[in-house]
Scaffold this motif. Structure first.
Motif, PDB file in Angstrom:
ATOM      1  N   ARG A   1     -33.980  12.293 -39.797  1.00 31.54           N
ATOM      2  CA  ARG A   1     -33.672  13.721 -39.644  1.00 31.54           C
ATOM      3  C   ARG A   1     -32.869  14.227 -40.827  1.00 31.54           C
ATOM      4  NH1 ARG A   1     -29.412  15.841 -35.178  1.00 31.54           N
ATOM      5  NH2 ARG A   1     -28.007  15.014 -36.793  1.00 31.54           N
TER       6      ARG A   1
ATOM      7  N   CYS B   1     -28.654  21.299 -35.222  1.00 33.36           N
ATOM      8  CA  CYS B   1     -29.491  20.217 -34.689  1.00 33.36           C
ATOM      9  C   CYS B   1     -28.777  19.398 -33.620  1.00 33.36           C
ATOM     10  CB  CYS B   1     -29.968  19.306 -35.816  1.00 33.36           C
ATOM     11  SG  CYS B   1     -31.195  20.083 -36.907  1.00 33.36           S
TER      12      CYS B   1
ATOM     13  N   LEU C   1     -39.153  15.072 -35.153  1.00 34.01           N
ATOM     14  CA  LEU C   1     -39.154  15.372 -36.588  1.00 34.01           C
ATOM     15  C   LEU C   1     -40.306  16.291 -36.958  1.00 34.01           C
ATOM     16  CD1 LEU C   1     -38.239  11.786 -37.753  1.00 34.01           C
ATOM     17  CD2 LEU C   1     -36.769  13.804 -37.920  1.00 34.01           C
TER      18      LEU C   1
END
Length: 298
Positions: free
Chosen positions: A252, A154, A206
């Motif tokens: 997250r 990520c 998200l």
């Protein structure tokens, strides 16, 4: 308690002509020490030579460990490889491997360094010397610790080195969600890439993460996740192109824990850039603590 993996070699003196914030890992350690008995410390062994060479070209491994990396590779890495940097480069993959082993026992563990996802077979790149994610993943599979694992990246930058080094390896799947127009210009092919437009903010980010990662994990059914928890999607990051808030980063981590749904997860630090090293370290520590709390509640 949150299992934290740290090695003294992670805190290396800054080489000459380096713009990387070398005090970041020491600050991460100090901030975690302030959490007292909420964290349990573990010290890794440096990654054995055979496992570095299982992923990286042996000649390149020798160049690094003997601190004689040629200038052309030094430029790609972004700093000279001194003996202290070489020791750090060997310790970090050992830390990611140990964090993975701890996660399999405890559900979650964090390495206080790592996430060096730009390093390739015969050179480092983008502040990355050895690719700890790839080295640890290959060792975990080939030792028989797990049969299937996923690298979930990520960071705001695509995990090009991880994708290239792990492509076609049985039992390993790679996922990267990143700013499409950011470094590297030439992307590799992950098992699943999720390129994002510049300026994407919390809610859209998200929603995209959940919509893509849930079916990815359902398809590949990993027994372990190696998580590159870069905090450079933050809107104020010097090298980011996304617009997450601090709350968005925390959301997250909680979403990652929920999506993992019981799959053990080992996190690595990944990217975070700017002039204020303490602020960057605080973002990284917030990610570790948020993940630890979320897994404890799962």
């Amino acid at each position: 308690m949150i299992a934290i993996v740290h090695h003294p070699a992670y805190v290396a003196p800054a080489p000459a002509r380096s713009t990387y914030r070398w005090n970041k890992n020491g600050l991460i350690r100090d901030l975690l020490l302030a959490h007292g008995d909420r964290v349990a410390w573990h010290t890794p062994e440096p990654m054995p030579l055979a496992w570095l060479e299982a992923v990286h070209d042996p000649d390149y491994v020798a160049e690094v460990l003997e601190a004689r990396v040629p200038a052309i590779k030094t430029r790609r890495i972004g700093f000279p490889v001194t003996p202290e940097v070489a020791a750090r480069a060997q310790a970090v993959p050992g830390g990611t491997w140990l964090a993975a082993r701890l996660a399999l026992k405890l559900g979650f563990a964090a390495n206080t360094a790592g996430g060096s996802h730009h390093a390739l077979a015969d050179t480092g790149a983008g502040y990355c010397v050895f690719n700890d994610l790839a080295v640890a993943a290959v060792r975990l599979i080939e030792e028989g610790t797990v049969d299937r694992l996923a690298v979930v990246d990520c960071d705001v930058h695509q995990g090009d080195g991880t994708a290239a080094l792990l492509a076609g390896r049985p039992g390993i799947a790679t996922y990267s969600i990143h700013a499409d127009k950011n470094f590297p210009v030439r992307k590799a092919r992950s098992t699943l890439d999720v390129p994002l437009a510049d300026g994407l903010a919390d809610d859209a980010y998200l929603a995209t993460l959940e919509a893509t990662l849930v079916p990815f994990l359902a398809e590949h059914r990993p027994q372990l996740i190696l998580y590159q928890a870069g905090v450079d999607p933050f809107a104020g990051d010097r090298l980011g192109r996304l617009s997450l808030t601090l709350d968005g980063l925390a959301r997250r981590e909680r979403l990652i824990a929920r999506i993992a749904n019981g799959i053990p997860l080992a996190s690595t630090v990944g990217g975070g850039y700017g002039d204020d090293a303490l602020e960057i370290a605080q973002r990284h520590v917030a990610a570790i603590i948020t993940l630890g709390d979320a897994f404890a509640m799962a």
